[in-house]
Structures are given as C-alpha cells and as structure tokens.
Scaffold this active site. Structure first.
Site, mmCIF file in Angstrom:
data_model
loop_
_atom_site.group_PDB
_atom_site.id
_atom_site.type_symbol
_atom_site.label_atom_id
_atom_site.label_comp_id
_atom_site.label_asym_id
_atom_site.label_seq_id
_atom_site.Cartn_x
_atom_site.Cartn_y
_atom_site.Cartn_z
ATOM 1 N N HIS A 187 41.457 40.973 44.201
ATOM 2 C CA HIS A 187 40.009 41.096 44.396
ATOM 3 C C HIS A 187 39.519 42.157 43.411
ATOM 4 O O HIS A 187 40.262 43.089 43.074
ATOM 5 C CB HIS A 187 39.773 41.556 45.842
ATOM 6 C CG HIS A 187 38.350 41.571 46.286
ATOM 7 N ND1 HIS A 187 37.485 42.585 45.944
ATOM 8 C CD2 HIS A 187 37.641 40.720 47.064
ATOM 9 C CE1 HIS A 187 36.297 42.342 46.500
ATOM 10 N NE2 HIS A 187 36.367 41.216 47.179
ATOM 11 N N ASP A 217 46.550 46.321 49.302
ATOM 12 C CA ASP A 217 45.202 45.962 49.745
ATOM 13 C C ASP A 217 45.372 45.000 50.929
ATOM 14 O O ASP A 217 45.752 43.848 50.761
ATOM 15 C CB ASP A 217 44.462 45.306 48.566
ATOM 16 C CG ASP A 217 43.146 44.657 48.989
ATOM 17 O OD1 ASP A 217 42.840 44.633 50.201
ATOM 18 O OD2 ASP A 217 42.439 44.159 48.101
ATOM 19 N N GLN A 250 42.774 41.262 53.656
ATOM 20 C CA GLN A 250 42.924 39.890 54.181
ATOM 21 C C GLN A 250 44.132 39.714 55.085
ATOM 22 O O GLN A 250 44.323 38.632 55.640
ATOM 23 C CB GLN A 250 43.036 38.894 53.014
ATOM 24 C CG GLN A 250 41.790 38.768 52.181
ATOM 25 C CD GLN A 250 40.590 38.239 52.975
ATOM 26 O OE1 GLN A 250 40.752 37.603 54.026
ATOM 27 N NE2 GLN A 250 39.400 38.513 52.491
ATOM 28 N N LYS A 300 36.414 42.506 58.749
ATOM 29 C CA LYS A 300 37.256 41.309 58.621
ATOM 30 C C LYS A 300 38.229 41.213 59.790
ATOM 31 O O LYS A 300 39.072 40.325 59.849
ATOM 32 C CB LYS A 300 38.033 41.352 57.301
ATOM 33 C CG LYS A 300 37.133 41.288 56.061
ATOM 34 C CD LYS A 300 37.956 41.250 54.803
ATOM 35 C CE LYS A 300 37.156 41.612 53.567
ATOM 36 N NZ LYS A 300 36.277 40.555 53.073
HETATM 37 N N1 PMP Z 1 40.264 43.120 48.862
HETATM 38 C C1 PMP Z 1 40.283 41.860 49.326
HETATM 39 C C2 PMP Z 1 41.545 41.066 49.193
HETATM 40 C C3 PMP Z 1 39.146 41.327 49.943
HETATM 41 O O1 PMP Z 1 39.170 40.072 50.394
HETATM 42 C C4 PMP Z 1 37.989 42.128 50.065
HETATM 43 C C5 PMP Z 1 36.727 41.589 50.710
HETATM 44 N N2 PMP Z 1 36.378 40.301 50.307
HETATM 45 C C6 PMP Z 1 38.034 43.429 49.574
HETATM 46 C C7 PMP Z 1 39.178 43.892 48.984
HETATM 47 C C8 PMP Z 1 36.852 44.342 49.703
HETATM 48 O O2 PMP Z 1 36.645 44.642 51.043
HETATM 49 P P1 PMP Z 1 35.290 45.325 51.546
HETATM 50 O O3 PMP Z 1 34.173 44.476 50.987
HETATM 51 O O4 PMP Z 1 35.373 45.247 53.021
HETATM 52 O O5 PMP Z 1 35.279 46.698 51.015
#
Ligand code: PMP
Length: 414
Positions: free
Chosen positions: A131, A208, A211, A234
């Site tokens: 991400h 990270d 997910q 999430k």
């Molecule tokens: N890493 C991953 C793998 C994600 O899916 C996400 C959110 N889509 C994030 C980081 C960022 O998370 P947040 O928007 O809750 O800070």
C-alpha cells in the site's frame, strides 16, 4: 457445510448480521451487499453502544486530570492498551503505541527509527505489492538520509519471490517493511520467514498489519517482528484510531516523532527531556472515545474467536474464487496459494470504475481503483481492479449476487 461449501456450521452469520445495524438497509431498493471491508468495516452495536455510553457517562481527559472522571477514563484507556497487547500477543502493554491508524504508525516508525538508525548508504527493503502507506514514508526517509530503497519482486500469482528477497538482504539492510496481507491482491505473505531472514543480517522488520488484524489470529512474539501496525476502522472499530506494536528495546532507543504535551518528562525553556515509551510517542490529547470503541471491537472479535473467523472467511473466499473462475471475460488478479478475504479482478469489457458503478445499481458496494497500490497495478499491467473484500458477516448468497451482477455488466459493456 451448506451446499455452497461455506462453513455455515462455524459461525451463525444470520445472528452475527443482527449485531450490525447498517447491514439491514436497502440501497436503491435492493438489500445492501457490503463488500468493501478492506477499505473499512462496519461496527457492531456493542461498539456503537460502548462509545455512546463512554461519551454520555464516562468521558474525561486522560493522563493528566487528578479528579474522578479523568482518573477513570485513564484507567479505561490503559485497559484498552492491555487488550490490544493481548490481542496481538505482545509481552508488555507499553509496547503498544496508539496512532490514528496504520498510515500514521508507519510514518512514526519511518521517521523515528530512521532518524536514530538509518544513515547514508543504508538500505530499506519493501515489496512490489505494498500500500502507498508502506512505500512513501520509506521513500521520503531514503531521500532524507541518503539511503537506498530495494524492492522484493512478486510473481505472476502475487507471491513474493523469496530467492530474490534473500539476494536483496545484506549488512547494509536496516529495515524490511512488508504487509502481512496485500490489500490489492489478498496475498498472505510469509512474514515469519521474512523476519527470520532479515534478522539474520541484523535488519529490523515492520509488518503492515492493516489487512491481517481483522482476519488472522496474531502472535507478534512468535512472528518475532520488530513492529506491527493496525487500523481500528478495519477491525470493526472506529476510524481515527489504530496503532503499532514495537519491541520495547527499540522504542526506548527511538526519538519522538510528534512533539508537544504529554510526551515529556520535563520542559524548561532551554531543554526538554522525554517521557518513556509509549507516552513519548503519543503527544497531545489522544482520540479517547475512539480508543474505547477499539476496545469494544476487540472484545467482539475475541467473543467470536479469530480462529472461527478465519475458518469461515477462508471457505467464503474459496467459494467466491470458484464462482469468479467460471465467469467468462474475468481475470482474477492475485492467485497466491495463501490468501485472505480478497478477490481482485479485471475485465477487458468494463473499466473497474464503470463496473463498480454498475454494481452499485444492484446495491453492491465494491471498490474499483488502484487501491492505493499503484506499483501493484503496474506489475500486473492493469489500470485498476474491482475488489470484493469480505468479512465474516458476508454470506455466500451475496457472492452469488455479485457474480451475477458482474456477468450482467460484462454482457452490457461488451
Ligand atoms: N496498509 C494497507 C495494507 C492498507 O490496506 C491500508 C488501508 N487501505 C493502509 C495501510 C492504510 O491504513 P489507514 O488508512 O487506516 O491508515
């Protein structure tokens, strides 16, 4: 097992759905089918009630007031820190630092760890399927410190190429930062092996977990990673709260990232000394109410059981994958052997933005786009994908409806 093969005996999904008020609504005259859980999840009534009750009866500032309301709020706040530590398998509750979510958590580690441990000529390793939240902070760090970013390649199925990973590692590697589960493909990465190999060259590891935390039972001590991030929104909790586990020996050596109130030991006009972790990394008034909601979300997950959640969701994923493999004109992007709750797909007939608009007419909420993972899209030669991401409140019938709507869309757009 139902005739769909989905393990209905594992969870009583109809009963669970009653816990989520938002799921019973209709969209455009059709029952809402919510399949954007990788973006954000909905809240059970227990989370909504815990937040309401806290705000109505217990709200107070934390870590500073010496009156009853504040002392009690502080106690509840620290109880949630313990809950998170237990949920993740951390040894000490002080190893959990609250942030607004994964993005802020990775920025915190990149800045603070980077300032203390990364120097010119050092190397940071990420993967091709991260991400943007796990790419950009490391790029910025590398630019600032004169370090180099290295990227683990991924094969056609969406699995990291481990032999290539090993070749990237060297005594220059300071940090390996990879996701546990890819939000664009659903791949579950072999994070324990990744961690062992990084440690063998003296590098640290950030996982990270945005997910994975809602889907997989965690044990950060068994993984032995150095940092592990999560996002409350999430995990069926509120937005604006998340955090990061870090080994205490590292937190103790790291300088603050955000500075101000609450993170200090003593301030004079000449000099400031810093508080011990985790307070050192939690400057300012934290999102107190959201922390309470996160605590309720973890209680809810624990009550159902992460093992049961994983079993049910795995069978749902298998069922959905079977359905999608049969749809003509659809290509699943990401066919790793181990996946969690995500089916990302592409059709030459309809752009994902058109596809999700079409699905919305049938009351189906799916995400179409690059999913903040543009390098992943580039790797698979697609501008975007349509992503169906499942939670334990989804039913196989909803995947039937999705598959039918996708087929209808392809027929109309072809
Ligand atoms: N890493 C991953 C793998 C994600 O899916 C996400 C959110 N889509 C994030 C980081 C960022 O998370 P947040 O928007 O809750 O800070």
């Amino acid at each position: 097992m139902s005739d769909t093969g989905v393990a209905g005996n594992v969870l009583d999904v109809e009963k669970i759905r009653k816990d989520f008020p938002i799921l019973s609504q209709s969209v455009r005259g059709k029952p809402l089918i919510y399949l954007d859980n990788a973006a954000t999840t909905h809240k059970p009534i227990s989370v909504i009630e815990r937040v309401r009750n806290f705000d109505a009866e217990k709200y107070g500032t934390v870590r500073r007031g010496t009156y009853k309301l504040s002392e009690h709020a502080t106690q509840l706040y620290e109880e949630v820190r313990q809950k998170v530590a237990d949920f993740m398998g951390a040894e000490k509750k002080g190893e959990i630092v609250f942030t607004s979510g994964t993005t802020q958590a990775i920025n915190l580690v990149a800045h603070s760890f980077g300032k203390r441990f990364v120097n010119e000529g050092d190397e940071i390793v990420i993967s091709n399927i991260e991400h943007h939240a796990n790419i950009v902070p490391w790029q910025v760090l590398c630019e600032e410190r004169g370090a180099k970013l290295k990227v683990i390649p991924v094969d056609d199925d969406g699995e990291l190429v481990m032999e290539e990973y090993e070749k990237l590692l060297s005594p220059k590697t300071r940090m390996v930062a990879v996701n546990h589960v890819s939000n664009a493909l659903g791949t579950i990465n072999p994070i324990k092996e990744i961690t062992q190999k990084a440690h063998a060259v003296g590098a640290r590891v950030l996982i990270d977990g945005a997910q994975s935390t809602p889907h997989i039972k965690l044990d950060v001590r068994d993984i032995d990673c150095d940092f592990y991030t999560f996002s409350g929104h999430k995990m069926y909790g509120p937005s604006g709260i998340g955090g990061v586990y870090g080994k205490m020996e590292l937190w103790e050596e790291m300088p603050p990232y955000v500075t101000g109130g609450d993170m200090i030991m003593q301030v004079t006009l000449e000099k400031t000394t810093y508080a011990k972790p985790p307070a050192r990394f939690e400057a300012g008034t934290p999102p107190i109410t959201q922390v309470m909601g996160l605590g309720a979300a973890i209680d809810y997950l624990n009550e159902i059981g992460m093992d049961k959640i994983a079993d049910y969701e795995n069978s749902l994923l298998e069922y959905g994958t079977r359905l999608f493999k049969e749809i003509e004109g659809v290509r699943i992007i990401g066919n790793a052997r181990r996946k969690a709750s995500i089916i990302s797909f592409f059709s030459d007939s309809a752009h994902p933005h058109d596809m999700v608009h079409f699905l919305d007419q049938d009351g189906i909420a799916c995400r179409g786009g690059h999913h903040c993972a543009q390098p992943t899209m580039i790797r698979y030669g697609v501008p975007a994908t349509t992503r169906a991401s499942m939670a334990f409140y989804n039913k196989p019938e909803e995947l039937d409806a999705l598959a039918e709507s996708v087929q209808k869309c392809i027929r109309i757009f072809s």
